[in-house]
Motif scaffolding. Structure first.
Motif, PDB file in Angstrom:
ATOM      1  N   THR A 154       5.716 -40.383   4.081  1.00  0.00           N
ATOM      2  CA  THR A 154       6.737 -39.626   3.155  1.00  0.00           C
ATOM      3  C   THR A 154       6.836 -38.050   3.159  1.00  0.00           C
ATOM      4  N   ARG A 155       6.153 -37.271   4.148  1.00  0.00           N
ATOM      5  CA  ARG A 155       6.225 -35.967   4.261  1.00  0.00           C
ATOM      6  C   ARG A 155       7.491 -35.301   4.697  1.00  0.00           C
ATOM      7  N   ASN A 156       8.446 -36.204   5.207  1.00  0.00           N
ATOM      8  CA  ASN A 156       9.579 -35.585   5.747  1.00  0.00           C
ATOM      9  C   ASN A 156      10.850 -35.512   4.536  1.00  0.00           C
ATOM     10  N   VAL A 157      10.168 -35.870   3.274  1.00  0.00           N
ATOM     11  CA  VAL A 157      11.368 -35.977   2.339  1.00  0.00           C
ATOM     12  C   VAL A 157      10.615 -35.604   1.020  1.00  0.00           C
ATOM     13  N   LEU A 158      11.156 -34.979   0.030  1.00  0.00           N
ATOM     14  CA  LEU A 158      10.695 -34.646  -1.174  1.00  0.00           C
ATOM     15  C   LEU A 158      10.918 -36.034  -1.966  1.00  0.00           C
ATOM     16  N   HIS A 159      10.044 -36.034  -3.094  1.00  0.00           N
ATOM     17  CA  HIS A 159      10.054 -37.545  -3.869  1.00  0.00           C
ATOM     18  C   HIS A 159      11.638 -37.454  -4.689  1.00  0.00           C
ATOM     19  N   PRO A 160      12.307 -38.519  -5.057  1.00  0.00           N
ATOM     20  CA  PRO A 160      13.625 -38.381  -5.372  1.00  0.00           C
ATOM     21  C   PRO A 160      13.417 -37.696  -6.841  1.00  0.00           C
ATOM     22  N   THR A 161      12.326 -38.159  -7.644  1.00  0.00           N
ATOM     23  CA  THR A 161      12.134 -37.661  -9.222  1.00  0.00           C
ATOM     24  C   THR A 161      11.898 -36.208  -8.970  1.00  0.00           C
ATOM     25  N   ILE A 162      11.246 -35.648  -8.026  1.00  0.00           N
ATOM     26  CA  ILE A 162      11.333 -34.109  -7.984  1.00  0.00           C
ATOM     27  C   ILE A 162      12.371 -33.297  -7.690  1.00  0.00           C
ATOM     28  N   LEU A 163      13.140 -34.074  -6.700  1.00  0.00           N
ATOM     29  CA  LEU A 163      14.528 -33.430  -6.563  1.00  0.00           C
ATOM     30  C   LEU A 163      15.459 -33.458  -7.868  1.00  0.00           C
TER      31      LEU A 163
END
Length: 393
Positions: A154-163
């Motif tokens: 998961t480190r290559n992407v920010l969490h969808p809810t964070i975005l």
């Protein structure tokens, strides 16, 4: 001589006022017992003529579950205020944690981990859990996103809810804090992650467009649908003001973050007194620490189905006494919690007591009791209907 007498009179007055306050709020505000010594130092150290203007800043600490938000706050404040564990969803409610540096007061909001719709259903999270993060961001002057770089999935992407939270609150400045860098050997990976998570830029001035510009409504609509986290494509946020690489466990890089937050503060009166380090009650701190210890000591999903209740809480002189009930579903879970010869229960109580002693600098006695549901006390019910007298034969 006159100045010294005035100082002594002020200290005596403060001591008397503390006795009155402690008698009125004995259970809710234990930190009052520490107030006299703190005020004594502040009275002699402060010079009223050279007093600097007070500054305040509110920071919303957000991130995915188990990203290290509570550990980061504990390191930056040098207190174990927020309970931590190795499992997800240790923090269930929002809390304001105070860190004072010179004339600046930093209010750090510890929030539950942001989750998707599927995760809310899996862990049976209520609406209050979801609203806790949104309320923190609304009241914040700065958003600090804690991102776990040790998780290769998961480190290559920010969490969808964070975005979603960043897009909704575009006017609030935000920073990216890459946590757990001590778990990565190849430092080249960190530089690649900075490029990916910031969309190739660190400030909005260097980029003329947003990745979501013109389609914010469609983006937010997509975020509301159930999304599998592992299948989300790489996505970052191009409007981070600054990026920090830290290790909340060892403390590397945390001082730089504290200095940056202090520089972003504004002239504003302090919201909390100098001696206060959290807005949580002592009872809530004990319950949260018990729950975090259960998450560490118990296997699998058992601790998520337990309920902790404070039965007795009292303060006697310089001693805190607490009696906590742990409600279990059946006798089998009761034996798992207690362990062989109640050793596990004793270990849990010792861990919780050590954390509370470090916070309040006083003697602490915590007793844990496991109560199965079938043995729980039930209030007797009485029949209130009037009885009819039978005729005598």
């Amino acid at each position: 001589m006159n100045k010294q007498r005035k100082m002594e009179g002020l200290l005596i007055l403060n001591k008397r006022s503390l006795k009155v306050l402690s008698s009125q709020f004995n259970q809710c505000t234990i930190f009052i017992r520490r107030l006299y010594s703190v005020e004594k130092q502040s009275v002699f150290n402060k010079n009223s003529n050279d007093a600097a203007k007070e500054k305040t800043i509110k920071v919303a600490i957000i991130g995915a579950p188990n990203a290290g938000k509570s550990s980061f706050i504990n390191t930056i404040t040098n207190h174990r205020i927020c309970p931590t564990s190795r499992k997800v969803h240790t923090t269930l409610t929002r809390s304001a944690n105070i860190y004072n540096k010179a004339n600046t007061q930093m209010i750090l909001f510890d929030t539950p981990g942001l989750t998707t719709v599927n995760e809310n259903k899996k862990y049976k999270l209520n609406d209050e859990y979801i609203r806790a993060c949104n309320s923190s961001i609304e009241n914040a002057d700065l958003i600090a996103v804690i991102h776990d770089v040790s998780n290769s999935y998961t480190r290559n992407v920010l969490h969808p809810t964070i975005l979603e939270a960043l897009v909704t609150n575009k006017t609030v400045p935000s920073i990216l804090i890459m946590n757990k860098i001590d778990m990565i050997r190849a430092k080249r990976i960190l530089l690649d992650l900075v490029r990916i998570l910031t969309e190739g830029t660190l400030t909005c001035k260097q980029r003329e467009y947003l990745p979501w510009k013109g389609r914010e409504e469609k983006f937010l609509a997509d975020m509301k649908r159930p999304v599998k986290y592992k299948n989300v494509k790489s996505a970052g946020w191009a409007y981070f003001s600054e990026v920090f690489m830290v290790s909340a466990l060892s403390g590397d890089g945390v001082k730089r973050v504290a200095n940056y937050i202090s520089e972003q503060s504004r002239e504003k009166p302090w919201e909390y007194p100098e001696y206060q380090f959290t807005d949580q009650r002592a009872e809530d701190l004990i319950i949260n620490n018990v729950r975090a210890a259960l998450l560490d000591f118990l296997p699998q999903e058992i601790p998520y189905h337990l309920q902790c209740e404070m039965e007795l809480f009292e303060v006697e002189k310089n001693r805190i006494n607490a009696y906590v009930n742990i409600h279990a579903k059946n006798e089998r879970i009761e034996k798992v919690i207690s362990g062989f010869d109640i050793k596990r229960l004793k270990q849990i109580s010792e861990v919780v007591a050590s954390n509370i002693i470090e916070l309040y600098n006083s003697n602490v006695s915590i007793v844990l009791n496991v109560v199965p549901k079938h043995k729980s006390f039930k209030k007797p019910t009485f029949d209130t209907k009037p009885r009819q007298n039978k005729p005598l034969q």
